[in-house]
Motif scaffolding. Structure first.
Motif, PDB file in Angstrom:
ATOM      1  N   GLU A 179      37.355 -31.683 -21.690  1.00  0.00           N
ATOM      2  CA  GLU A 179      37.420 -32.933 -22.467  1.00  0.00           C
ATOM      3  C   GLU A 179      37.861 -34.121 -21.616  1.00  0.00           C
ATOM      4  O   GLU A 179      37.569 -35.268 -21.931  1.00  0.00           O
ATOM      5  CB  GLU A 179      38.419 -32.809 -23.637  1.00  0.00           C
ATOM      6  CG  GLU A 179      38.008 -31.866 -24.718  1.00  0.00           C
ATOM      7  CD  GLU A 179      38.462 -30.443 -24.465  1.00  0.00           C
ATOM      8  OE1 GLU A 179      38.312 -29.631 -25.376  1.00  0.00           O
ATOM      9  OE2 GLU A 179      38.956 -30.122 -23.358  1.00  0.00           O
ATOM     10  N   ASN A 180      38.615 -33.824 -20.568  1.00  0.00           N
ATOM     11  CA  ASN A 180      39.180 -34.900 -19.744  1.00  0.00           C
ATOM     12  C   ASN A 180      38.363 -35.172 -18.488  1.00  0.00           C
ATOM     13  O   ASN A 180      38.813 -35.890 -17.593  1.00  0.00           O
ATOM     14  CB  ASN A 180      40.616 -34.529 -19.366  1.00  0.00           C
ATOM     15  CG  ASN A 180      41.462 -34.347 -20.608  1.00  0.00           C
ATOM     16  OD1 ASN A 180      41.516 -35.229 -21.449  1.00  0.00           O
ATOM     17  ND2 ASN A 180      42.079 -33.184 -20.756  1.00  0.00           N
ATOM     18  N   SER A 181      37.184 -34.594 -18.443  1.00  0.00           N
ATOM     19  CA  SER A 181      36.342 -34.726 -17.253  1.00  0.00           C
ATOM     20  C   SER A 181      35.964 -36.190 -16.982  1.00  0.00           C
ATOM     21  O   SER A 181      35.861 -36.995 -17.908  1.00  0.00           O
ATOM     22  CB  SER A 181      35.078 -33.901 -17.491  1.00  0.00           C
ATOM     23  OG  SER A 181      34.284 -33.890 -16.359  1.00  0.00           O
ATOM     24  N   TRP A 182      35.756 -36.502 -15.722  1.00  0.00           N
ATOM     25  CA  TRP A 182      35.315 -37.848 -15.316  1.00  0.00           C
ATOM     26  C   TRP A 182      33.799 -37.833 -15.237  1.00  0.00           C
ATOM     27  O   TRP A 182      33.217 -36.996 -14.549  1.00  0.00           O
ATOM     28  CB  TRP A 182      35.914 -38.181 -13.948  1.00  0.00           C
ATOM     29  CG  TRP A 182      35.905 -39.628 -13.564  1.00  0.00           C
ATOM     30  CD1 TRP A 182      35.185 -40.195 -12.547  1.00  0.00           C
ATOM     31  CD2 TRP A 182      36.672 -40.685 -14.138  1.00  0.00           C
ATOM     32  NE1 TRP A 182      35.465 -41.537 -12.468  1.00  0.00           N
ATOM     33  CE2 TRP A 182      36.372 -41.872 -13.436  1.00  0.00           C
ATOM     34  CE3 TRP A 182      37.586 -40.752 -15.198  1.00  0.00           C
ATOM     35  CZ2 TRP A 182      36.946 -43.105 -13.742  1.00  0.00           C
ATOM     36  CZ3 TRP A 182      38.158 -41.976 -15.508  1.00  0.00           C
ATOM     37  CH2 TRP A 182      37.836 -43.132 -14.790  1.00  0.00           C
ATOM     38  N   CYS A 183      33.164 -38.745 -15.949  1.00  0.00           N
ATOM     39  CA  CYS A 183      31.700 -38.817 -16.013  1.00  0.00           C
ATOM     40  C   CYS A 183      31.099 -39.005 -14.613  1.00  0.00           C
ATOM     41  O   CYS A 183      31.720 -39.616 -13.749  1.00  0.00           O
ATOM     42  CB  CYS A 183      31.353 -40.006 -16.905  1.00  0.00           C
ATOM     43  SG  CYS A 183      29.617 -40.409 -17.002  1.00  0.00           S
ATOM     44  N   CYS A 184      29.865 -38.534 -14.419  1.00  0.00           N
ATOM     45  CA  CYS A 184      29.199 -38.720 -13.114  1.00  0.00           C
ATOM     46  C   CYS A 184      28.685 -40.142 -12.951  1.00  0.00           C
ATOM     47  O   CYS A 184      28.313 -40.546 -11.850  1.00  0.00           O
ATOM     48  CB  CYS A 184      28.049 -37.730 -12.947  1.00  0.00           C
ATOM     49  SG  CYS A 184      26.536 -38.240 -13.802  1.00  0.00           S
ATOM     50  N   GLY A 185      28.584 -40.890 -14.058  1.00  0.00           N
ATOM     51  CA  GLY A 185      28.168 -42.294 -13.957  1.00  0.00           C
ATOM     52  C   GLY A 185      26.709 -42.563 -14.280  1.00  0.00           C
ATOM     53  O   GLY A 185      26.277 -43.714 -14.297  1.00  0.00           O
ATOM     54  N   ALA A 186      25.932 -41.501 -14.544  1.00  0.00           N
ATOM     55  CA  ALA A 186      24.478 -41.707 -14.653  1.00  0.00           C
ATOM     56  C   ALA A 186      23.987 -41.992 -16.067  1.00  0.00           C
ATOM     57  O   ALA A 186      22.934 -42.602 -16.243  1.00  0.00           O
ATOM     58  CB  ALA A 186      23.748 -40.480 -14.117  1.00  0.00           C
ATOM     59  N   GLY A 187      24.722 -41.541 -17.082  1.00  0.00           N
ATOM     60  CA  GLY A 187      24.167 -41.527 -18.443  1.00  0.00           C
ATOM     61  C   GLY A 187      24.099 -42.883 -19.122  1.00  0.00           C
ATOM     62  O   GLY A 187      24.505 -43.913 -18.577  1.00  0.00           O
ATOM     63  N   GLY A 188      23.542 -42.862 -20.336  1.00  0.00           N
ATOM     64  CA  GLY A 188      23.520 -44.056 -21.180  1.00  0.00           C
ATOM     65  C   GLY A 188      22.663 -45.180 -20.628  1.00  0.00           C
ATOM     66  O   GLY A 188      22.823 -46.335 -21.024  1.00  0.00           O
ATOM     67  N   GLY A 189      21.764 -44.866 -19.689  1.00  0.00           N
ATOM     68  CA  GLY A 189      20.904 -45.904 -19.112  1.00  0.00           C
ATOM     69  C   GLY A 189      21.569 -46.659 -17.977  1.00  0.00           C
ATOM     70  O   GLY A 189      21.016 -47.630 -17.457  1.00  0.00           O
TER      71      GLY A 189
END
Ligand code: SF4
Ligand code: SF4
Length: 405
Positions: free
Chosen positions: A329-339
């Motif tokens: 749950e606390n993971s840091w996103c890779c930055g690619a999603g959501g466009g």
């Protein structure tokens, strides 16, 4: 209270009004549960301005509902700089949060608010030009990669055929057939070795994720309806996919758009885990590597699949998993999603760079994940930051190697 002109925001008005502006989504350090900071966009935007993290965005949504501000391009440029990663949702006390053992409610769904905001902006002509180009192409050619629809199955090995009907349906998505076809080649190699009966369709269209995240609901509905028809034709009882974006969309959004959608949706890691448990997949060869695992947001926070990939990793002899400090749950996103990757690539790469550094801190030589978007962005960031000490792997790479096929 009179209703506003914003039909999508009205659907989430209660959530918007539930925000009590505590600011936990701005900055929250909770080392006991592995939480260090919240919003990857805020942390990578110069000035760390309020509108770039959840509280500010919710205030803007409130401003629209109260007619205090108007939709604008400036607003769109802010609202679309967000991966819809859901990190703000898991910290917010107005959302159900098992990590913090503080279940006040199961109420706020932050990515849903961001998508409603985007849909309102796009409907009024305020979108990101790159997204508009992509969606125009997607409407005409059913994929967001400017590729020909008929090339979607070019990756299928010569001589390989699929039955018209089968228990399982392999949903290819767009990223893998057009950009990382080796993932699909590995998928069918594993399933064939395990004796799974499955099919796929060359008539599959984009799942609709890109359209939903970029605010084009009518296009998303068109794609969803088409795909449901081809899925029904296959008579499949279960759909599985490797792409975490397709998975979230099929699992969550299809049912919301089409209440009659009644096919079970699985991620490939769930299917592989079942096949390991039933003895159809045997992981026999040692893999003498130290790895760390990155939770894709659409797989983890959005749907709650954290354990299956870790169980697969645990089943591989000699493989050593060292966790990063921010996981599940606390993971840091890779930055690619959501466009974000398609429209704000530099931001996406900075965020992925944070994750690469965090993976390097573990001492692992490999960061393993289970999503084509994460794989592409982490690889791009590793290259940009000239990292030579960490390789990005797909979980299927490990499965194939240990199956020794
Ligand atoms: S953590 Fe939740 S309630 Fe607090 S400001 Fe952010 S969105 Fe609002
Ligand atoms: S969804 Fe992720 S990127 Fe968007 S506001 Fe929340 S934490 Fe930030």
């Amino acid at each position: 209270m009179s209703k506003s002109e914003y039909k999508y925001l009205e659907e989430v008005r209660d959530m918007i009004e539930a925000c009590y502006r505590c600011g936990d989504c701005r900055v929250a350090y909770r080392p006991a549960v592995g939480r260090y900071l919240v919003c990857p966009v805020r942390e990578n935007i110069p000035g760390k301005w309020e509108p770039f993290f959840a509280r500010g965005k919710i205030m803007l949504a409130n401003g629209l509902l109260k007619n205090e501000i108007k939709p604008s391009q400036e607003l769109a440029d802010i609202i679309f700089q967000c991966m819809t990663c859901g990190s703000c949702q898991t910290i917010c006390n107005q959302s159900y949060n098992p990590t913090l053992n503080h279940p006040l409610s199961q109420f706020m769904d932050h990515p849903k608010i961001w998508e409603a905001l985007r849909a309102e902006l796009v409907e009024r002509g305020f979108s990101i030009p790159r997204h508009s180009e992509i969606l125009k192409y997607c409407k005409e050619n059913h994929n967001p990669y400017f590729e020909k629809h008929e090339d979607r199955t070019n990756w299928v090995p010569d001589g390989k055929t699929f039955p018209e009907e089968a228990e399982y349906f392999l949903f290819m998505g767009c990223t893998e057939p057009y950009r990382i076809p080796e993932i699909l080649e590995k998928t069918i190699k594993i399933l064939d070795a395990a004796g799974v009966e499955y099919t796929l369709s060359k008539d599959e269209w984009c799942c609709g994720s890109v359209a939903l995240r970029a605010g084009n609901r009518p296009l998303a509905e068109e794609l969803v309806k088409h795909n449901f028809e081809i899925l029904k034709k296959s008579n499949a009882k279960k759909i599985f996919t490797h792409c975490a974006g397709c998975f979230r969309t099929l699992k969550k959004d299809y049912k919301e758009i089409l209440p009659e959608f009644d096919i079970e949706v699985m991620h490939i890691t769930e299917l592989i885990q079942e096949l390991i448990q039933s003895g159809k997949i045997r992981l026999k060869k040692d893999i003498d590597k130290i790895i760390t695992y990155h939770d894709p947001c659409h797989l983890g926070r959005h749907i709650g699949i954290y354990q299956e990939p870790r169980d697969i990793i645990d089943s591989i002899p000699a493989l050593d998993l060292v966790e990063m400090k921010r996981i599940k749950e606390n993971s840091w996103c890779c930055g690619a999603g959501g466009g974000v990757k398609s429209a704000f690539n530099e931001l996406a790469l900075e965020i992925a760079g944070d994750r690469i550094e965090e993976a390097l801190e573990t001492g692992a030589g490999y960061i393993v994940t289970a999503c084509p978007f994460c794989i592409r962005n982490l690889r791009d960031a590793a290259e940009k930051h000239q990292n030579k000490n960490l390789q990005v792997l797909d979980i299927l790479d490990l499965v194939i190697e240990s199956m020794d096929i």
